[in-house]
Design an enzyme around this catalytic site. Structure first.
Site, PDB file in Angstrom:
ATOM      1  NE  ARG A 106       2.240  -2.445   2.384  1.00 33.05           N
ATOM      2  CZ  ARG A 106       1.989  -1.143   2.547  1.00 33.05           C
ATOM      3  NH1 ARG A 106       2.993  -0.304   2.663  1.00 33.05           N
ATOM      4  NH2 ARG A 106       0.766  -0.684   2.580  1.00 33.05           N
ATOM      5  NE  ARG A 123      -2.134  -7.677  14.985  1.00 34.13           N
ATOM      6  CZ  ARG A 123      -2.945  -7.130  14.088  1.00 34.13           C
ATOM      7  NH1 ARG A 123      -4.065  -7.745  13.742  1.00 34.13           N
ATOM      8  NH2 ARG A 123      -2.658  -5.976  13.561  1.00 34.13           N
ATOM      9  NE  ARG A 173       1.303  -5.407 -11.609  1.00 35.28           N
ATOM     10  CZ  ARG A 173       0.987  -6.196 -12.630  1.00 35.28           C
ATOM     11  NH1 ARG A 173       1.693  -6.142 -13.748  1.00 35.28           N
ATOM     12  NH2 ARG A 173      -0.042  -7.014 -12.544  1.00 35.28           N
ATOM     13  NE  ARG A 211      -7.214  -3.397  -3.039  1.00 36.37           N
ATOM     14  CZ  ARG A 211      -6.493  -2.610  -2.275  1.00 36.37           C
ATOM     15  NH1 ARG A 211      -6.319  -2.884  -0.983  1.00 36.37           N
ATOM     16  NH2 ARG A 211      -5.926  -1.524  -2.753  1.00 36.37           N
ATOM     17  CD  GLU A 225      -7.224  -2.330  -6.230  1.00 35.94           C
ATOM     18  OE1 GLU A 225      -8.004  -1.754  -5.425  1.00 35.94           O
ATOM     19  OE2 GLU A 225      -6.009  -2.474  -6.015  1.00 35.94           O
ATOM     20  CE1 TYR A 244       2.439  -0.121  -0.924  1.00 43.04           C
ATOM     21  CE2 TYR A 244       3.685  -2.137  -1.132  1.00 43.04           C
ATOM     22  CZ  TYR A 244       2.492  -1.496  -0.943  1.00 43.04           C
ATOM     23  OH  TYR A 244       1.360  -2.243  -0.753  1.00 43.04           O
ATOM     24  CG  ASP A 290       1.440   2.866   4.104  1.00 41.26           C
ATOM     25  OD1 ASP A 290       1.157   2.443   2.965  1.00 41.26           O
ATOM     26  OD2 ASP A 290       1.701   2.122   5.063  1.00 41.26           O
TER      27      ASP A 290
HETATM   28  N1  UDP Z   1      -0.944  -9.548   0.099  1.00 42.80           N
HETATM   29  C1  UDP Z   1      -1.356 -10.812  -0.264  1.00 42.80           C
HETATM   30  N2  UDP Z   1      -2.626 -11.207   0.044  1.00 42.80           N
HETATM   31  C2  UDP Z   1      -3.499 -10.398   0.670  1.00 42.80           C
HETATM   32  C3  UDP Z   1      -3.082  -9.108   1.056  1.00 42.80           C
HETATM   33  C4  UDP Z   1      -1.800  -8.714   0.736  1.00 42.80           C
HETATM   34  O1  UDP Z   1      -0.607 -11.566  -0.870  1.00 42.80           O
HETATM   35  O2  UDP Z   1      -4.637 -10.820   0.902  1.00 42.80           O
HETATM   36  C5  UDP Z   1       0.442  -9.134  -0.234  1.00 42.80           C
HETATM   37  C6  UDP Z   1       0.507  -8.473  -1.611  1.00 42.80           C
HETATM   38  O3  UDP Z   1       1.741  -8.794  -2.218  1.00 42.80           O
HETATM   39  C7  UDP Z   1       0.447  -7.011  -1.260  1.00 42.80           C
HETATM   40  C8  UDP Z   1       1.259  -6.960   0.024  1.00 42.80           C
HETATM   41  O4  UDP Z   1       0.921  -8.192   0.694  1.00 42.80           O
HETATM   42  O5  UDP Z   1       0.998  -6.219  -2.280  1.00 42.80           O
HETATM   43  C9  UDP Z   1       0.987  -5.773   0.910  1.00 42.80           C
HETATM   44  O6  UDP Z   1      -0.380  -5.722   1.201  1.00 42.80           O
HETATM   45  P1  UDP Z   1      -1.132  -4.354   1.581  1.00 42.80           P
HETATM   46  O7  UDP Z   1      -2.502  -4.717   2.015  1.00 42.80           O
HETATM   47  O8  UDP Z   1      -0.263  -3.597   2.505  1.00 42.80           O
HETATM   48  O9  UDP Z   1      -1.212  -3.641   0.162  1.00 42.80           O
HETATM   49  P2  UDP Z   1      -1.944  -2.235  -0.255  1.00 42.80           P
HETATM   50  O10 UDP Z   1      -3.133  -2.057   0.628  1.00 42.80           O
HETATM   51  O11 UDP Z   1      -0.894  -1.176  -0.115  1.00 42.80           O
HETATM   52  O12 UDP Z   1      -2.315  -2.498  -1.678  1.00 42.80           O
END
Ligand code: UDP
Length: 387
Positions: A177, A181, A253, A283, A304, A352, A354
């Site tokens: 996901r 870059r 989860r 976060r 969170e 999962y 969006d």
């Molecule tokens: N992830 C991570 N560190 C980060 C951000 C994301 O390890 O700082 C991993 C984590 O396993 C997460 C996945 O990447 O579930 C997808 O991240 P995304 O931001 O797409 O998750 P969402 O916003 O859907 O919770």
């Protein structure tokens, strides 16, 4: 419309149920009742003004609309104004604060370098684990793509907290996901369009549902065992719940939030990720930053936390471990034998997804169902093949 028009029941007033309802009433002479157990529409995208600060809050966690599907972008813009908004996430780690997704700035700061794009690309490639062929899981995907040091700093701890299991038990698709870059673009997404609805997501969903043939009943629980009212049911709740968990529970989860309030600006950004496994939360989101066009004296933020879903919790992220996928196949087989019911959306298909994916799929499913119904053909049960 007359009383002879079919009456359909839709369970759930999230994006799936709402978009499907609108799609059906615009394609077929029919009337629709949506039953929603919560006291509001929009499911987990629900937004409301925080009573104490006046800030528009994403009640079930941050949602940033982004899509590359032109018809989906046009669709949501039909029902409300979106303001341009770009998600720029920062990662707070024991080694400092870095830019996400991993980009040239992250790489140069993290390794103390001044690489240009080509140099950074070659350097990161040199860190990747070359013994890994096609990555079989999240961890292999990360080790192959960015090497152990970046993986451990940015992904291992966060993912353990977020998913409650070892990253090697998770699908590689979860990591895919996120882009890596080799330029200074720190936009979290690659999508062509990105924005936040000026009046929040619930206003958009309410507008989608604002149609004379759609009746929304909030605070009403659907009982799959009770005699059915309509001629067809579209169920967007959890598929295991529909069958009263008779084969067992699918793993999800869930997240919980700890609210905080402060004067002015608390953290200087909408989302800060905490990758350190030693901290209990994943976060912090500060919602005033989602609406920079609004003025507020006070600010509200949420820490969170992630945990395993227990009975009564809101299911958020489908874990999709091997055992879950085997159970899902069994539930799908039951669903295929259930007369007069279709299953749609994140919870009913256990994926999962969006918002943009949900909307695109609900539009396509509405079209497919309406065609089959009008042509008296077999009605579709699921929007997707088994996976
Ligand atoms: N992830 C991570 N560190 C980060 C951000 C994301 O390890 O700082 C991993 C984590 O396993 C997460 C996945 O990447 O579930 C997808 O991240 P995304 O931001 O797409 O998750 P969402 O916003 O859907 O919770």
């Amino acid at each position: 419309m007359d009383q002879l028009s079919p009456h359909f029941i839709i369970v759930g007033a999230g994006f799936s149920g709402a978009v499907l309802a609108r799609s059906l009433v615009e394609r077929l002479p029919c009337r629709i009742t949506i039953v929603e157990e919560r006291p509001h529409v929009a499911g987990n995208c629900h937004t409301e003004r925080d009573a104490a600060t006046g800030v528009m809050v994403h009640r079930y966690g941050p949602h940033i609309f982004n899509t590359s599907q032109a018809h989906v972008w046009e669709y949501v813009n039909r029902f409300g104004k979106f303001r341009e908004w770009v998600n720029r996430v920062k990662a707070v780690t024991p080694r400092g604060v870095f830019s996400l997704p991993v980009n040239l700035h992250t790489i140069n700061q993290f390794f103390g370098k001044t690489f240009n794009p080509a140099e950074a690309r070659a350097f990161i490639a040199s860190l990747g684990d070359k013994s890994i062929g096609e990555p079989r899981n999240f961890e292999e995907q990360a080790l192959k793509m960015i090497g152990r040091e970046l993986y451990e700093t940015f992904f291992y701890g966060y993912t353990r907290k977020q998913w409650g299991c070892e990253p090697r038990e998770l699908s590689a698709s979860i990591l895919k996901r996120l882009p890596v870059r080799f330029n200074y673009d720190d936009n979290y997404y690659n999508s062509r369009w990105q924005g936040i609805p000026e009046e929040g997501y619930s206003a958009i969903v309410a507008k989608i549902l604002d149609h004379p043939a759609i009746d929304v009943k909030l605070g009403q629980r659907f009982d799959p065992g009770a005699p059915r009212e309509g001629s067809h049911v579209f169920y967007t709740g959890p598929i295991d719940a529909f069958f009263a968990y008779r084969l067992g529970r699918l793993g999800y989860r869930t997240v919980t939030f700890e609210r905080g309030e402060a004067e002015g600006d608390f953290q200087g950004n909408a989302v800060l990720n905490y990758s350190d496994a030693a901290l209990p939360f994943t976060r912090i989101h500060e919602h005033r930053h989602f609406t920079p066009w609004e003025e507020h004296a006070r600010t509200v933020y949420f820490k969170e936390y992630s945990k395993e879903t227990e009975p009564g919790d809101v299911p958020y992220y489908p874990k999709r471990l091997d055992g879950d996928l085997a159970l899902l196949r069994e539930y799908r087989a039951l669903a295929a034998r259930e007369p007069g019911v279709s299953f749609l959306g994140r919870l009913a298909t256990y994926r999962y997804m969006d918002m943009e994916k949900i909307i695109g799929e609900a539009l396509a499913f509405g079209e497919k169902f309406a065609e089959a119904y009008a042509g008296k053909n077999a009605l579709p049960v699921f929007p997707n093949e088994e996976n």
